[in-house]
Design a protein around this motif. Structure first.
Motif, PDB file in Angstrom:
ATOM      1  N   ALA A   5       0.828  -1.207   0.000  1.00 64.41           N
ATOM      2  CA  ALA A   5       0.000   0.000   0.000  1.00 64.41           C
ATOM      3  C   ALA A   5       0.865   1.261   0.000  1.00 64.41           C
ATOM      4  N   LEU A   6       1.916   1.280   0.812  1.00 68.24           N
ATOM      5  CA  LEU A   6       2.802   2.446   0.870  1.00 68.24           C
ATOM      6  C   LEU A   6       3.488   2.679  -0.475  1.00 68.24           C
ATOM      7  N   LEU A   7       4.023   1.621  -1.082  1.00 66.70           N
ATOM      8  CA  LEU A   7       4.681   1.771  -2.380  1.00 66.70           C
ATOM      9  C   LEU A   7       3.693   2.231  -3.452  1.00 66.70           C
ATOM     10  N   THR A   8       2.463   1.798  -3.351  1.00 68.19           N
ATOM     11  CA  THR A   8       1.431   2.253  -4.291  1.00 68.19           C
ATOM     12  C   THR A   8       1.215   3.750  -4.139  1.00 68.19           C
ATOM     13  N   LYS A   9       1.057   4.216  -2.905  1.00 65.63           N
ATOM     14  CA  LYS A   9       0.877   5.651  -2.660  1.00 65.63           C
ATOM     15  C   LYS A   9       2.092   6.443  -3.135  1.00 65.63           C
ATOM     16  N   GLN A  10       3.277   5.961  -2.817  1.00 68.22           N
ATOM     17  CA  GLN A  10       4.485   6.670  -3.212  1.00 68.22           C
ATOM     18  C   GLN A  10       4.655   6.696  -4.728  1.00 68.22           C
ATOM     19  N   SER A  11       4.284   5.608  -5.398  1.00 71.90           N
ATOM     20  CA  SER A  11       4.408   5.583  -6.864  1.00 71.90           C
ATOM     21  C   SER A  11       3.484   6.615  -7.497  1.00 71.90           C
ATOM     22  N   MET A  12       2.283   6.778  -6.933  1.00 69.71           N
ATOM     23  CA  MET A  12       1.349   7.778  -7.451  1.00 69.71           C
ATOM     24  C   MET A  12       1.904   9.190  -7.246  1.00 69.71           C
ATOM     25  N   THR A  13       2.499   9.439  -6.092  1.00 69.71           N
ATOM     26  CA  THR A  13       3.094  10.747  -5.809  1.00 69.71           C
ATOM     27  C   THR A  13       4.230  11.040  -6.782  1.00 69.71           C
ATOM     28  N   ALA A  14       5.101  10.067  -6.984  1.00 66.97           N
ATOM     29  CA  ALA A  14       6.227  10.253  -7.907  1.00 66.97           C
ATOM     30  C   ALA A  14       5.732  10.488  -9.329  1.00 66.97           C
ATOM     31  N   MET A  15       4.763   9.702  -9.763  1.00 69.92           N
ATOM     32  CA  MET A  15       4.239   9.844 -11.122  1.00 69.92           C
ATOM     33  C   MET A  15       3.604  11.220 -11.308  1.00 69.92           C
ATOM     34  N   ARG A  16       2.861  11.683 -10.306  1.00 66.31           N
ATOM     35  CA  ARG A  16       2.239  13.002 -10.402  1.00 66.31           C
ATOM     36  C   ARG A  16       3.286  14.102 -10.530  1.00 66.31           C
ATOM     37  N   SER A  17       4.432  13.938  -9.881  1.00 70.20           N
ATOM     38  CA  SER A  17       5.446  14.984  -9.912  1.00 70.20           C
ATOM     39  C   SER A  17       6.167  15.080 -11.261  1.00 70.20           C
ATOM     40  N   ILE A  18       6.131  14.024 -12.064  1.00 66.01           N
ATOM     41  CA  ILE A  18       6.861  14.090 -13.334  1.00 66.01           C
ATOM     42  C   ILE A  18       5.976  14.104 -14.570  1.00 66.01           C
ATOM     43  N   THR A  19       4.773  13.514 -14.521  1.00 67.88           N
ATOM     44  CA  THR A  19       3.944  13.467 -15.724  1.00 67.88           C
ATOM     45  C   THR A  19       2.516  13.947 -15.501  1.00 67.88           C
ATOM     46  N   GLU A  23      14.412   5.785 -14.901  1.00 62.76           N
ATOM     47  CA  GLU A  23      15.309   6.793 -14.332  1.00 62.76           C
ATOM     48  C   GLU A  23      14.537   7.990 -13.795  1.00 62.76           C
ATOM     49  N   MET A  24      13.560   8.477 -14.570  1.00 60.73           N
ATOM     50  CA  MET A  24      12.775   9.627 -14.134  1.00 60.73           C
ATOM     51  C   MET A  24      11.962   9.307 -12.888  1.00 60.73           C
ATOM     52  N   LEU A  25      11.319   8.146 -12.871  1.00 64.01           N
ATOM     53  CA  LEU A  25      10.503   7.772 -11.713  1.00 64.01           C
ATOM     54  C   LEU A  25      11.360   7.545 -10.476  1.00 64.01           C
ATOM     55  N   ALA A  26      12.500   6.888 -10.640  1.00 64.28           N
ATOM     56  CA  ALA A  26      13.375   6.635  -9.492  1.00 64.28           C
ATOM     57  C   ALA A  26      13.851   7.948  -8.882  1.00 64.28           C
ATOM     58  N   ALA A  27      14.236   8.915  -9.716  1.00 65.73           N
ATOM     59  CA  ALA A  27      14.677  10.220  -9.207  1.00 65.73           C
ATOM     60  C   ALA A  27      13.521  10.971  -8.553  1.00 65.73           C
ATOM     61  N   ALA A  28      12.354  10.936  -9.176  1.00 69.92           N
ATOM     62  CA  ALA A  28      11.194  11.637  -8.625  1.00 69.92           C
ATOM     63  C   ALA A  28      10.717  10.994  -7.343  1.00 69.92           C
ATOM     64  N   TRP A  29      10.870   9.684  -7.239  1.00 68.29           N
ATOM     65  CA  TRP A  29      10.414   8.966  -6.053  1.00 68.29           C
ATOM     66  C   TRP A  29      11.137   9.489  -4.824  1.00 68.29           C
ATOM     67  N   VAL A  30      12.432   9.623  -4.915  1.00 63.07           N
ATOM     68  CA  VAL A  30      13.224  10.117  -3.788  1.00 63.07           C
ATOM     69  C   VAL A  30      12.781  11.533  -3.439  1.00 63.07           C
ATOM     70  N   ASP A  31      12.659  12.405  -4.453  1.00 69.11           N
ATOM     71  CA  ASP A  31      12.302  13.799  -4.217  1.00 69.11           C
ATOM     72  C   ASP A  31      10.879  13.927  -3.683  1.00 69.11           C
ATOM     73  N   ALA A  32       9.947  13.211  -4.236  1.00 69.99           N
ATOM     74  CA  ALA A  32       8.547  13.364  -3.875  1.00 69.99           C
ATOM     75  C   ALA A  32       8.184  12.709  -2.546  1.00 69.99           C
ATOM     76  N   ASN A  33       9.031  11.829  -2.064  1.00 65.41           N
ATOM     77  CA  ASN A  33       8.671  11.060  -0.870  1.00 65.41           C
ATOM     78  C   ASN A  33       9.691  11.171   0.260  1.00 65.41           C
ATOM     79  N   GLU A  34      10.499  12.237   0.273  1.00 64.49           N
ATOM     80  CA  GLU A  34      11.527  12.381   1.298  1.00 64.49           C
ATOM     81  C   GLU A  34      10.952  12.394   2.703  1.00 64.49           C
ATOM     82  N   GLU A  35       9.797  12.990   2.868  1.00 62.07           N
ATOM     83  CA  GLU A  35       9.215  13.129   4.194  1.00 62.07           C
ATOM     84  C   GLU A  35       8.504  11.872   4.659  1.00 62.07           C
TER      85      GLU A  35
END
Length: 190
Positions: free
Chosen positions: A107-121, A177-189
């Motif tokens: 569930a957490l990875l699902t939420k984080q993936s949505m956050t990362a995807m929203r930040s890049i596309t 590459e884009m998602l991996a970079a965005a994942w770190v940035d979008a989910n730091e907190e």
């Protein structure tokens, strides 16, 4: 290449069949999926691609994020650009067999993936789902995986609806590459 040559006469020389009103958009690269490329021959753990992927480095395996009990990986045969799969590391087929901790991390990875995807596309929505068992459409039923499919207004145009074809505008490695970079940035907190 279409079913009728420019002159309008049916091309039966190459076995394209009877002429009709439809043009054909050929996607020969999809034949490997149709023929079962990477599909396990058994339900055994050592035959499972979702068990092999974590043994690869992230770029080779298209892994976007690793957790302690689950990981996010780009779908090798995506329904849409950015289509992710959230998989437990453990070889388990049924959602009810996940531990509470595995369920929470999926569930957490699902939420984080949505956050990362929203930040890049900036998708307009998502399809989230698990196809539980072969009869429900699971391509690899022996290893549970959740789909996270970003959606945009108008992405269901004639190609998927009539042509049964999807255009994927970016190479999977670049998307990873884009998602991996965005994942770190979008989910730091979190």
């Amino acid at each position: 290449m279409t079913g009728q040559p420019a002159g309008g006469e049916p091309d039966t020389q190459y076995g394209v069949g009877e002429p009709d009103a439809f043009e054909r958009l050929w996607t020969p690269h999809r034949i490997v999926y149709i023929k079962g490329e990477n599909k396990p021959e058994s339900d055994a753990e050592d035959d499972c691609p979702f068990c092999r992927i974590p043994q690869m480095d992230d770029a080779e395996g298209l892994i976007v994020r690793r957790g302690e009990l689950a990981y996010a990986v780009l779908n090798l045969y995506p329904y849409n650009a950015g289509h992710l799969l959230i998989c437990p590391f453990r070889h388990v087929a049924d959602y009810t067999d996940l531990t509470d901790e595995e369920t929470a991390e999926v569930a957490l990875l699902t939420k984080q993936s949505m956050t990362a995807m929203r930040s890049i596309t900036n998708p307009h929505g998502f399809n989230l789902g698990i196809n539980q068992g072969n009869i429900a459409g699971a391509g690899i039923a022996a290893h549970l995986h959740q789909h996270v499919v970003p959606r945009w207004g108008g992405d269901s145009n004639f190609l998927p609806v009539i042509g049964r074809t999807k255009t994927i505008p970016q190479l999977l490695g670049e998307t990873r590459e884009m998602l991996a970079a965005a994942w770190v940035d979008a989910n730091e907190e979190g």
